[in-house]
Design a protein around this motif. Structure first.
Motif, mmCIF file in Angstrom:
data_model
loop_
_atom_site.group_PDB
_atom_site.id
_atom_site.type_symbol
_atom_site.label_atom_id
_atom_site.label_comp_id
_atom_site.label_asym_id
_atom_site.label_seq_id
_atom_site.Cartn_x
_atom_site.Cartn_y
_atom_site.Cartn_z
ATOM 1 N N GLY A 252 0.819 -1.206 0.000
ATOM 2 C CA GLY A 252 0.000 0.000 0.000
ATOM 3 C C GLY A 252 0.853 1.256 0.000
ATOM 4 O O GLY A 252 1.794 1.366 0.787
ATOM 5 N N GLY A 253 0.546 2.198 -0.890
ATOM 6 C CA GLY A 253 1.219 3.481 -0.928
ATOM 7 C C GLY A 253 0.426 4.499 -0.129
ATOM 8 O O GLY A 253 -0.770 4.697 -0.366
ATOM 9 N N CYS A 254 1.082 5.170 0.824
ATOM 10 C CA CYS A 254 0.387 6.056 1.768
ATOM 11 C C CYS A 254 1.029 7.439 1.789
ATOM 12 O O CYS A 254 1.935 7.736 1.010
ATOM 13 N N ASP A 255 0.548 8.288 2.701
ATOM 14 C CA ASP A 255 1.094 9.634 2.841
ATOM 15 C C ASP A 255 2.509 9.606 3.415
ATOM 16 O O ASP A 255 2.954 8.602 3.976
ATOM 17 N N ALA A 256 3.202 10.756 3.263
ATOM 18 C CA ALA A 256 4.525 10.979 3.861
ATOM 19 C C ALA A 256 5.550 9.931 3.449
ATOM 20 O O ALA A 256 6.472 9.613 4.208
ATOM 21 N N GLY A 257 5.393 9.370 2.254
ATOM 22 C CA GLY A 257 6.374 8.437 1.732
ATOM 23 C C GLY A 257 6.287 7.026 2.249
ATOM 24 O O GLY A 257 7.144 6.189 1.944
ATOM 25 N N HIS A 258 5.260 6.706 3.035
ATOM 26 C CA HIS A 258 5.153 5.364 3.621
ATOM 27 C C HIS A 258 4.662 4.340 2.605
ATOM 28 O O HIS A 258 3.716 4.587 1.849
ATOM 29 N N ILE A 259 5.317 3.171 2.614
ATOM 30 C CA ILE A 259 4.888 2.012 1.838
ATOM 31 C C ILE A 259 4.702 0.853 2.809
ATOM 32 O O ILE A 259 5.661 0.412 3.449
ATOM 33 N N LEU A 260 3.459 0.384 2.951
ATOM 34 C CA LEU A 260 3.142 -0.715 3.864
ATOM 35 C C LEU A 260 3.091 -2.026 3.088
ATOM 36 O O LEU A 260 2.449 -2.109 2.043
ATOM 37 N N VAL A 261 3.770 -3.056 3.614
ATOM 38 C CA VAL A 261 3.815 -4.367 2.979
ATOM 39 C C VAL A 261 3.148 -5.380 3.903
ATOM 40 O O VAL A 261 3.521 -5.499 5.079
ATOM 41 N N TYR A 262 2.166 -6.118 3.348
ATOM 42 C CA TYR A 262 1.376 -7.070 4.146
ATOM 43 C C TYR A 262 1.525 -8.493 3.602
ATOM 44 O O TYR A 262 1.651 -8.699 2.382
ATOM 45 N N ASN A 263 1.464 -9.467 4.519
ATOM 46 C CA ASN A 263 1.321 -10.878 4.166
ATOM 47 C C ASN A 263 -0.168 -11.211 4.222
ATOM 48 O O ASN A 263 -0.753 -11.255 5.309
ATOM 49 N N PRO A 264 -0.830 -11.431 3.073
ATOM 50 C CA PRO A 264 -2.280 -11.629 3.082
ATOM 51 C C PRO A 264 -2.733 -12.882 3.822
ATOM 52 O O PRO A 264 -3.803 -12.891 4.427
ATOM 53 N N MET A 265 -1.909 -13.949 3.802
ATOM 54 C CA MET A 265 -2.313 -15.165 4.505
ATOM 55 C C MET A 265 -2.335 -14.952 6.012
ATOM 56 O O MET A 265 -3.212 -15.462 6.707
ATOM 57 N N LYS A 266 -1.396 -14.170 6.526
ATOM 58 C CA LYS A 266 -1.418 -13.863 7.961
ATOM 59 C C LYS A 266 -2.631 -13.018 8.308
ATOM 60 O O LYS A 266 -3.240 -13.186 9.372
ATOM 61 N N LEU A 267 -2.990 -12.096 7.420
ATOM 62 C CA LEU A 267 -4.189 -11.297 7.658
ATOM 63 C C LEU A 267 -5.424 -12.185 7.722
ATOM 64 O O LEU A 267 -6.274 -12.021 8.601
ATOM 65 N N LEU A 268 -5.521 -13.136 6.784
ATOM 66 C CA LEU A 268 -6.673 -14.026 6.761
ATOM 67 C C LEU A 268 -6.720 -14.935 7.988
ATOM 68 O O LEU A 268 -7.795 -15.368 8.409
ATOM 69 N N ASN A 269 -5.544 -15.211 8.552
ATOM 70 C CA ASN A 269 -5.469 -16.016 9.778
ATOM 71 C C ASN A 269 -5.579 -15.152 11.037
ATOM 72 O O ASN A 269 -5.338 -15.635 12.143
ATOM 73 N N LYS A 270 -5.907 -13.842 10.813
ATOM 74 C CA LYS A 270 -6.097 -12.894 11.921
ATOM 75 C C LYS A 270 -4.837 -12.704 12.749
ATOM 76 O O LYS A 270 -4.870 -12.510 13.963
#
Length: 220
Positions: free
Chosen positions: A92-110
């Motif tokens: 995800g590209g966000c404000d102030a130069g931040h780039i967030l990187v997620y592992n979708p499988m961990k998200l799905l596993n809460k």
């Protein structure tokens, strides 16, 4: 045109990679915009898309709150082992130069799915794209012309997208009404663009490669 699915939210979207099944859709709260309720909260949501379900609703698989809102989302096929290998990563590209990187499988596993929080830019990160050939390569661009700097024009590049046929080439597009151009760059010769395309009267906000040309090239 028949509506298949419907999502009534102000979000940026990214589809899961082709290797992922069932099909998933990531939706991140859009930056610099408010919804009808004037809510200031933000989240990254993952939906399951089942086209044999006659309902127009999307099944929400998981939602995680975010301190930052998103200007752009990209879902690439690189990263992970075993079960995680097909799900790739969400960026995800966000404000102030931040780039967030997620592992979708961990998200799905809460679980805590954030892999990294990068600050590669000074301005809002408004464009992201994964390389088709080398899936571990991600290009990003921010509002202060921080993709490739054209010293002659100092244009604000709104879009960047990799060439699906040539691994070292990418296109950038200027959102400036005074200089609405698209440039093709090759990273092997990054001192000047390979080609410059003109013809728009206003700034260019979107660029997409023809998949038909891509398939024709592979069959030759």
């Amino acid at each position: 045109m028949m509506k298949v699915k419907d999502l009534e939210k102000t979000v940026n979207l990214a589809w899961s990679p082709r290797s992922q099944y069932p099909i998933l859709l990531a939706a991140g709260t859009t930056a610099q915009q408010l919804d009808a309720s004037f809510s200031t909260t933000a989240s990254l949501d993952i939906y399951s898309v089942t086209f044999d379900d006659p309902s127009t609703d999307l099944e929400l698989r998981h939602s995680v709150s975010s301190e930052l809102r998103f200007h752009k989302l990209a879902w690439g096929g690189y990263g992970g082992y075993g079960e995680d290998a097909t799900s790739g990563v969400i960026v995800g590209g966000c404000d102030a130069g931040h780039i967030l990187v997620y592992n979708p499988m961990k998200l799905l596993n809460k679980e805590n799915g954030i892999i990294a929080n990068l600050t590669a830019h000074s301005g809002a990160v408004r464009t992201l794209d994964f390389n088709t050939f080398q899936k571990n390569l991600l290009t990003s661009g921010a509002t202060e012309s921080e993709i490739l700097t054209d010293t002659a024009t100092k244009s604000r590049w709104r879009v960047v997208t990799w060439n699906p046929q040539v691994a070292t080439q990418l296109c950038v597009a200027s959102e400036e009404d005074q200089y609405p151009v698209i440039q093709l760059w090759d990273l092997r010769f990054a001192t000047s663009p390979v080609k410059t395309f003109e013809g728009h009267e206003k700034g260019v906000l979107s660029v997409s490669w023809s998949t038909r040309l891509e398939k024709s090239s592979r069959n030759m």
